[in-house]
Design an enzyme around this catalytic site. Structure first.
Site, mmCIF file in Angstrom:
data_model
loop_
_atom_site.group_PDB
_atom_site.id
_atom_site.type_symbol
_atom_site.label_atom_id
_atom_site.label_comp_id
_atom_site.label_asym_id
_atom_site.label_seq_id
_atom_site.Cartn_x
_atom_site.Cartn_y
_atom_site.Cartn_z
ATOM 1 N N HIS A 1 -35.988 -17.163 38.614
ATOM 2 C CA HIS A 1 -36.433 -15.559 37.734
ATOM 3 C C HIS A 1 -36.884 -14.375 39.185
ATOM 4 O O HIS A 1 -36.280 -13.449 38.685
ATOM 5 C CB HIS A 1 -37.509 -15.612 36.892
ATOM 6 C CG HIS A 1 -37.416 -14.682 36.084
ATOM 7 N ND1 HIS A 1 -37.337 -15.017 34.365
ATOM 8 C CD2 HIS A 1 -37.166 -12.895 35.854
ATOM 9 C CE1 HIS A 1 -37.521 -14.070 34.334
ATOM 10 N NE2 HIS A 1 -37.159 -12.744 34.723
ATOM 11 N N TYR B 1 -38.470 -15.089 28.374
ATOM 12 C CA TYR B 1 -38.100 -14.125 26.956
ATOM 13 C C TYR B 1 -38.946 -14.677 25.787
ATOM 14 O O TYR B 1 -39.061 -14.326 24.772
ATOM 15 C CB TYR B 1 -36.857 -13.962 27.035
ATOM 16 C CG TYR B 1 -36.068 -13.443 28.492
ATOM 17 C CD1 TYR B 1 -37.068 -12.457 29.610
ATOM 18 C CD2 TYR B 1 -35.212 -12.513 28.509
ATOM 19 C CE1 TYR B 1 -36.039 -11.886 30.347
ATOM 20 C CE2 TYR B 1 -34.027 -11.927 29.496
ATOM 21 C CZ TYR B 1 -34.981 -11.984 30.898
ATOM 22 O OH TYR B 1 -34.813 -11.276 31.607
ATOM 23 N N ASP C 1 -27.029 -13.432 27.857
ATOM 24 C CA ASP C 1 -27.946 -13.698 29.471
ATOM 25 C C ASP C 1 -30.092 -14.115 28.671
ATOM 26 O O ASP C 1 -30.541 -12.352 27.763
ATOM 27 C CB ASP C 1 -27.848 -12.557 29.800
ATOM 28 C CG ASP C 1 -29.815 -12.538 31.283
ATOM 29 O OD1 ASP C 1 -29.295 -13.438 31.989
ATOM 30 O OD2 ASP C 1 -30.218 -11.874 30.724
#
Length: 290
Positions: A107, A49, A44
């Protein structure tokens, strides 16, 4: 207990995955390679990120067939909107080095820009119809946001990824997910990243969980991951330490009793520092005009 979960569109997903939230790019390749060597087949990540490229590199280095690895990533809010989200898929796929993403999710919701949130999800529906993704979903959606989204779109999300651990079991969110037939996927599944008001410890040091672990020769982290899996949730623990990555996958050789599951459930304190969840992450976000 199975090691896989079948999503609401029939796609099978490994229940336990490695998360790479806050994993620096320079440490991501090694962490993912270790996970794949140990036996993980679900990774994931997220555009936000900043390590999708390294996740893809680790998968290529592993030598494992691409179809045997389940890749999950997320569209960040600045890419919300129909055309923008289609482009966000292209960016993520290019960085990951794949033609198809197994699970692509939003998100978080943007309450102040919910039309844009809906348009982003409609783009996910298009990507699913075109075979560019195998499943679509959301992350950090409150029950009210799920109701709003499902009322305005055609495909029910396969997954809602939310913070969930023994001190914050999110009963309302879990119930809302179940009502819609959405899998609950836990981020921060073993806690440990926040402070807990009125509690002298975190889930990782909780004496109830420690005592249960002692009975099985397991760590508190392993007990918590088993707790998630036995309650039919997906969990994505993160670590950059090889021993922890290995330890977190060693949870398939023991079984918690119903009483032990209930004792862990009873540790629920309530929402921690973020009672309305990721709605508050709309602070200071500049969303470009369509």
């Amino acid at each position: 207990m199975t090691t896989t979960i079948t999503l609401n569109n029939g796609v099978t997903m490994p229940a336990l995955g490695l998360g790479v939230f806050q994993t620096p790019p320079e440490q991501t390749v090694a962490a993912v390679q270790t996970a794949l060597e140990v036996g993980y087949r679900h990774i994931d990540t997220a555009a936000a990120y900043g390590n999708e490229r390294e996740v893809g590199e680790a998968i290529r280095r592993s030598g494992i067939d691409r179809d045997d690895i389940f890749i999950e990533t997320k569209v960040w809010v600045t890419d919300y909107g129909y055309d923008q989200t289609l482009h966000a898929f292209d960016k993520s796929a290019r960085k990951l080095g794949v033609d198809r993403i197994d699970l692509l999710i939003l998100h978080q919701a943007l309450p102040a820009h919910f039309d844009r949130t809906v348009a982003a999800y409609q783009a996910l529906e298009k990507l699913l119809a075109d075979g560019k993704v195998r499943a679509i979903g959301v992350s950090n959606f409150l029950p009210i946001r799920l109701d709003e989204l499902t009322a305005r779109t055609d495909i029910v999300p396969a997954v809602n990824q939310i913070e969930l651990h023994p001190y914050n079991i999110r009963p309302q969110s879990q119930a809302a997910n179940a009502k819609h037939g959405i899998l609950t996927q836990a981020w921060a599944p073993i806690g440990g990243i926040r402070h807990y008001s009125g509690s002298p410890q975190t889930p990782l040091t909780d004496p109830v969980i420690t005592a249960i672990g002692d009975q099985y020769g397991k760590t508190t982290a392993q007990v918590m991951l088993r707790w998630h899996l036995q309650q039919s949730r997906s969990a994505i623990p993160k670590s950059v330490r090889a021993e922890r990555i290995t330890e977190n996958f060693d949870v398939f050789d023991f079984h918690l009793t119903d009483d032990e599951l209930a004792r862990i459930d009873a540790l629920h304190i309530g929402d921690t520092m973020n009672p309305d969840e990721m709605d508050f992450l709309s602070f200071d976000i500049t969303v470009p005009e369509a």
